[in-house]
Scaffold this active site. Structure first.
Site, PDB file in Angstrom:
ATOM      1  N   LYS A   1       0.834  -1.259  -0.064  1.00 27.57           N
ATOM      2  CA  LYS A   1      -0.049   0.021  -0.106  1.00 27.57           C
ATOM      3  C   LYS A   1       0.896   1.234   0.060  1.00 27.57           C
ATOM      4  O   LYS A   1       0.540   2.331  -0.888  1.00 27.57           O
ATOM      5  CB  LYS A   1      -0.912   0.054   1.305  1.00 27.57           C
ATOM      6  CG  LYS A   1      -2.092  -0.831   1.403  1.00 27.57           C
ATOM      7  CD  LYS A   1      -2.870  -0.904   2.383  1.00 27.57           C
ATOM      8  CE  LYS A   1      -2.345  -1.092   3.779  1.00 27.57           C
ATOM      9  NZ  LYS A   1      -1.831  -2.711   3.836  1.00 27.57           N
ATOM     10  N   THR A   2       1.752   1.236   0.827  1.00 24.41           N
ATOM     11  CA  THR A   2       2.748   2.501   0.978  1.00 24.41           C
ATOM     12  C   THR A   2       3.391   2.950  -0.427  1.00 24.41           C
ATOM     13  O   THR A   2       3.566   4.094  -0.754  1.00 24.41           O
ATOM     14  CB  THR A   2       3.796   2.475   2.202  1.00 24.41           C
ATOM     15  OG1 THR A   2       2.918   2.300   3.276  1.00 24.41           O
ATOM     16  CG2 THR A   2       4.297   3.383   2.349  1.00 24.41           C
TER      17      THR A   2
ATOM     18  N   GLU B   1      -3.778   5.638   1.660  1.00 26.58           N
ATOM     19  CA  GLU B   1      -3.720   4.290   1.985  1.00 26.58           C
ATOM     20  C   GLU B   1      -5.109   3.835   2.670  1.00 26.58           C
ATOM     21  O   GLU B   1      -5.568   4.690   3.383  1.00 26.58           O
ATOM     22  CB  GLU B   1      -2.442   3.974   3.071  1.00 26.58           C
ATOM     23  CG  GLU B   1      -1.210   4.083   2.277  1.00 26.58           C
ATOM     24  CD  GLU B   1      -0.026   3.213   3.187  1.00 26.58           C
ATOM     25  OE1 GLU B   1      -0.353   2.275   4.083  1.00 26.58           O
ATOM     26  OE2 GLU B   1       0.983   3.927   3.319  1.00 26.58           O
TER      27      GLU B   1
END
Length: 464
Positions: A121-122, A165
């Site tokens: 995600k990051t 996110e």
């Protein structure tokens, strides 16, 4: 013009303001003109950055840190019920807002892209934020790590796009209503909150159900959990599903990923048109993250060729295979990987970039519950390294579980033929690594806890 700050958040107090998710929301609110305050357990660079934006940051937790005029208290799922500031809020009738609700309010009236998945995600959120900004779209973003360029995890931008996110760990991603949702993968994790894969699938399905009418789901075509999600939501009215990956039927098909040291060249087929672009981080896993970002931007109407070129401006994010430095011919790289799939992906990426160099790992398991369920798989992942040092479990928000220690990982690694040793004293690690490493080696500090602090100490010891 900046979106208005909700009245309940014009004087917010954040408990744990230095956390990756909390600090991002606090920064955006401060940039929008809110009088932000909060507290954190220890002093940090994040606390200093917040103060530069005008926020009041207290160190330590105490009831009197909560200002008399606070309009709400923002918390994450990690805040315990006996926190004195939370108790003071209850006594005074101050509304308590979960960070996911606060983030959802920040996305009101904008075009959100929410990036979800068990891992990646990051990186994917960061790739989108950097590339959209390089195209002059001035996005807002809230990310779980600091971008290498701007050096921050969040920003209020003047454009209409908000990239965030979407955290599945506590189901908080159910609060968002994105125009575009990305699902990178769906795997079993966060065992304190999910009892089975069935619950994980239901949670992601709920998240996809929150996509705005006429919106888009960008989803991995190669990973089984993501494919199951696609099957579950296929045919939903008002939802456009775009798949990406190496699968022959993927809408955005990855044709080739070629490694060039610590970068990769990616070629994709997008509706019959081939595009080739560079990703400035190594490994197939990160290349696929970039393709997901490409598909999401195209779903918002951004020309594919422009976005493909812009993705090359991404230079990394803190703790995602971040080079910390080199000393006496030894490179030290920091990895946030803490799930077996992430560990394997990062080790394979480094292996591909390292050539004949040895790869040494300092691994710190994260959470007792995760180690209990996935310790064997973590040990097998470490077999990809030439040698590993395994630290004690970083507990984060959890209490110890009887019988659950790093020995579960070490036993599994040794059974897989890995060279691995335990180290219970973190302060001893720099000397241990200095005794193991030789010129040309790559050292990875790996895990989601404070193992990241060891990089500079290892470099200093190597130089001595």
């Amino acid at each position: 013009m900046a979106p208005a700050v909700p009245t309940t958040m014009d004087r917010p107090h954040f408990i744990g303001i230095g956390g990756a998710g909390m600090s991002g929301i606090a920064k955006i609110l401060a940039q929008r003109g809110a009088a932000v305050a909060g507290s954190d357990a220890k002093e940090s660079a994040t606390a200093a950055a917040l103060r530069e934006l005008g926020a009041t940051v207290h160190i330590g937790h105490a009831a009197d840190h909560l200002a008399a005029d606070a309009t709400c208290v923002v918390v994450s799922s990690a805040i315990r019920s006996d926190n004195p500031e939370l108790a003071a809020a209850a006594e005074r009738g101050i509304p308590v807002v979960h960070r996911s609700d606060a983030l959802a309010r920040l996305m009101d009236c904008l075009r959100p892209i929410a990036v979800a998945g068990t891992h990646g995600k990051t990186t994917t959120t960061s790739m989108l934020a950097v590339s959209l900004d390089s195209l002059g779209l001035d996005p807002s973003y809230a990310i779980g790590g600091d971008l290498a360029g701007p050096g921050t995890n969040a920003r209020h931008g003047g454009g209409e796009i908000f990239v965030a996110e979407a955290d599945e760990s506590d189901r908080s991603f159910h609060k968002y209503a994105p125009e575009v949702a990305i699902v990178l993968n769906v795997e079993l994790d966060h065992h304190a909150n999910y009892a089975s894969m069935a619950e994980i699938h239901e949670s992601f399905e709920t998240f996809v159900g929150r996509v705005r009418p006429g919106g888009t789901l960008v989803v991995n075509a190669d990973q089984e959990g993501a494919r199951e999600l696609t099957r579950r939501v296929a045919g939903r009215d008002g939802l456009d599903v775009v798949t990406y990956g190496e699968d022959k039927d993927a809408d955005v098909r990855v044709l080739d990923v070629t490694a060039h040291g610590l970068t990769s060249e990616v070629t994709v087929d997008l509706k019959g048109t081939e595009l080739t672009f560079t990703v400035s981080v190594p490994g197939r896993h990160y290349a696929h993250n970039a393709v997901a970002a490409l598909a999401a931007g195209v779903a918002l109407g951004i020309p594919a060729a422009d976005l493909a070129g812009a993705l090359g401006t991404y230079t990394g994010v803190g703790r995602r295979l971040q080079l910390k430095g080199e000393a006496n011919g030894v490179q030290v790289i920091d990895s946030y990987a803490h799930h077996p799939t992430e560990m394997t992906a990062d080790l394979e990426a480094i292996r591909g970039a390292a050539g004949d160099a040895r790869v040494l790992v300092v691994f710190q398991p994260h959470l007792f519950s995760r180690t209990q369920e996935l310790g064997t798989e973590m040990g097998r992942a470490l077999a990809l390294a030439d040698a590993s040092v395994v630290l004690d479990i970083y507990p984060a928000r959890e209490d110890p579980v009887p019988g659950v220690t790093s020995a579960l990982i070490i036993d599994a690694a040794q059974a897989a033929g890995a060279e691995v040793r335990a180290e219970h004293d973190m302060a001893a690690v720099p000397a241990v690594i200095a005794g193991m490493a030789r010129p040309g080696d790559l050292v990875l500090t790996m895990g989601a806890g404070d193992v990241t602090d060891l990089g500079p100490r290892i470099l200093a010891r190597l130089e001595s």
